[in-house]
Write a protein that holds these residues in place. Structure first.
Motif, PDB file in Angstrom:
ATOM      1  N   GLY A  64       0.817  -1.107   0.176  1.00  0.00           N
ATOM      2  CA  GLY A  64       0.365   0.104   0.218  1.00  0.00           C
ATOM      3  C   GLY A  64       0.910   0.932   0.327  1.00  0.00           C
ATOM      4  O   GLY A  64       0.122   2.631   0.143  1.00  0.00           O
ATOM      5  N   GLU A  65       1.734   1.265   0.543  1.00  0.00           N
ATOM      6  CA  GLU A  65       3.092   2.481   0.661  1.00  0.00           C
ATOM      7  C   GLU A  65       3.094   2.635  -1.424  1.00  0.00           C
ATOM      8  O   GLU A  65       3.615   1.773  -2.523  1.00  0.00           O
ATOM      9  CB  GLU A  65       4.407   2.297   1.034  1.00  0.00           C
ATOM     10  N   ALA A  66       3.440   4.043  -1.335  1.00  0.00           N
ATOM     11  CA  ALA A  66       3.807   4.115  -2.983  1.00  0.00           C
ATOM     12  C   ALA A  66       5.298   3.874  -3.632  1.00  0.00           C
ATOM     13  O   ALA A  66       6.311   3.804  -2.450  1.00  0.00           O
ATOM     14  CB  ALA A  66       4.220   6.136  -3.320  1.00  0.00           C
ATOM     15  N   VAL A  67       5.196   4.040  -4.862  1.00  0.00           N
ATOM     16  CA  VAL A  67       6.065   3.337  -5.100  1.00  0.00           C
ATOM     17  C   VAL A  67       6.919   5.123  -5.642  1.00  0.00           C
ATOM     18  O   VAL A  67       6.818   5.193  -5.525  1.00  0.00           O
ATOM     19  CB  VAL A  67       6.756   2.688  -6.338  1.00  0.00           C
ATOM     20  N   GLU A  68       8.892   4.894  -5.937  1.00  0.00           N
ATOM     21  CA  GLU A  68       9.043   5.986  -6.118  1.00  0.00           C
ATOM     22  C   GLU A  68       9.046   6.708  -6.978  1.00  0.00           C
ATOM     23  O   GLU A  68       8.409   5.622  -8.634  1.00  0.00           O
ATOM     24  CB  GLU A  68      10.661   5.570  -6.751  1.00  0.00           C
ATOM     25  N   ASP A 105      10.239   7.224 -10.112  1.00  0.00           N
ATOM     26  CA  ASP A 105      10.932   7.122 -11.122  1.00  0.00           C
ATOM     27  C   ASP A 105      10.614   5.519 -11.329  1.00  0.00           C
ATOM     28  O   ASP A 105      10.650   5.189 -12.587  1.00  0.00           O
ATOM     29  CB  ASP A 105      12.512   6.917 -10.855  1.00  0.00           C
ATOM     30  N   VAL A 106      10.628   4.831 -10.785  1.00  0.00           N
ATOM     31  CA  VAL A 106      10.054   3.192 -10.964  1.00  0.00           C
ATOM     32  C   VAL A 106       8.663   3.283 -11.479  1.00  0.00           C
ATOM     33  O   VAL A 106       8.360   2.750 -12.736  1.00  0.00           O
ATOM     34  CB  VAL A 106       9.841   2.591  -9.371  1.00  0.00           C
ATOM     35  N   PHE A 107       7.507   4.344 -10.948  1.00  0.00           N
ATOM     36  CA  PHE A 107       6.217   4.514 -11.362  1.00  0.00           C
ATOM     37  C   PHE A 107       6.577   4.906 -13.515  1.00  0.00           C
ATOM     38  O   PHE A 107       6.083   4.051 -14.066  1.00  0.00           O
ATOM     39  CB  PHE A 107       5.427   5.287 -11.058  1.00  0.00           C
ATOM     40  N   ASP A 108       7.327   6.087 -13.241  1.00  0.00           N
ATOM     41  CA  ASP A 108       7.969   6.750 -14.337  1.00  0.00           C
ATOM     42  C   ASP A 108       8.016   5.254 -15.737  1.00  0.00           C
ATOM     43  O   ASP A 108       7.682   5.522 -16.818  1.00  0.00           O
ATOM     44  CB  ASP A 108       8.437   8.267 -14.700  1.00  0.00           C
ATOM     45  N   ALA A 109       8.953   4.406 -15.069  1.00  0.00           N
ATOM     46  CA  ALA A 109       9.803   3.649 -15.964  1.00  0.00           C
ATOM     47  C   ALA A 109       7.992   2.520 -16.827  1.00  0.00           C
ATOM     48  O   ALA A 109       8.112   2.110 -17.343  1.00  0.00           O
ATOM     49  CB  ALA A 109      10.944   2.770 -15.178  1.00  0.00           C
ATOM     50  N   ALA A 110       7.828   2.351 -15.121  1.00  0.00           N
ATOM     51  CA  ALA A 110       6.558   1.466 -15.778  1.00  0.00           C
ATOM     52  C   ALA A 110       5.489   2.013 -16.340  1.00  0.00           C
ATOM     53  O   ALA A 110       5.441   1.690 -17.470  1.00  0.00           O
ATOM     54  CB  ALA A 110       6.123   1.182 -14.160  1.00  0.00           C
TER      55      ALA A 110
END
Length: 175
Positions: free
Chosen positions: A41-45, A47-52
């Motif tokens: 439930g914690e937010a991802v970083e 840059d990880v979101f942007d790459a995905a």
């Protein structure tokens, strides 16, 4: 319809509608909550979101439901060929968020990351709903209208319109 962005206020039926479109079309679904949040439930970083997110947008077909960071939201709208904006009245959205919380007592709502708290998610949804008029407004409607000539745009403004949209585009689904 190969690249579909489904978006709107919290609790508006985005996930339910998206899953129905997937069942009918076979296009892969990418719920943003599963990209924005870790399984706990914690937010991802970012840059990880942007790459995905960039990886998904590069695919030939997709259905993405949700909002995410503002820059990625507008990027998704530019790449999509079909936009489905669920713009229910605020009171309806508040009711649907509350209904989802009550149902979460028995079953985790579809699309919620494992380990996420129903109360925490609901509180965040209420806070987001309070801020929605600052974004989901005439300025946004004008931007969406400017995109319309190059895309298929659906704006759904009531539960009856949502049900009608589903019955026209998806067989055997109740919303």
């Amino acid at each position: 319809m190969k690249r579909v962005a489904v978006f709107g206020k919290p609790g508006s039926g985005k996930s339910t509608l998206s899953k129905a479109l997937v069942a009918e079309s076979g296009i892969p679904l990418y719920p943003l909550d599963s990209i924005v949040y870790q399984p706990n439930g914690e937010a991802v970083e970012r840059d990880v979101f942007d790459a995905a997110h960039d990886d998904i947008l590069s695919k030939e077909s997709w259905i993405i439901d949700g909002f995410g960071p503002i820059g990625s939201f507008y990027q998704r709208l530019e790449v999509a060929d079909t936009l489905v904006y669920i713009d229910l009245p605020h009171i309806t959205s508040y009711w649907l968020v509350t209904k989802r919380l009550l149902q979460a007592v028995k079953v985790k709502p579809q699309g919620w990351p494992d380990g996420s708290s129903a109360l925490k998610v609901t509180w965040q949804s209420y806070k987001t709903l309070r801020l929605c008029p600052k974004f989901w407004n005439q300025d946004f409607a004008n931007k969406l209208e400017a995109m319309a000539p190059d895309k298929t745009v659906h704006v759904i403004r009531s539960l009856s319109e949502l049900n009608h949209f589903v019955s026209q585009h998806v067989s055997k689904l109740e919303v």
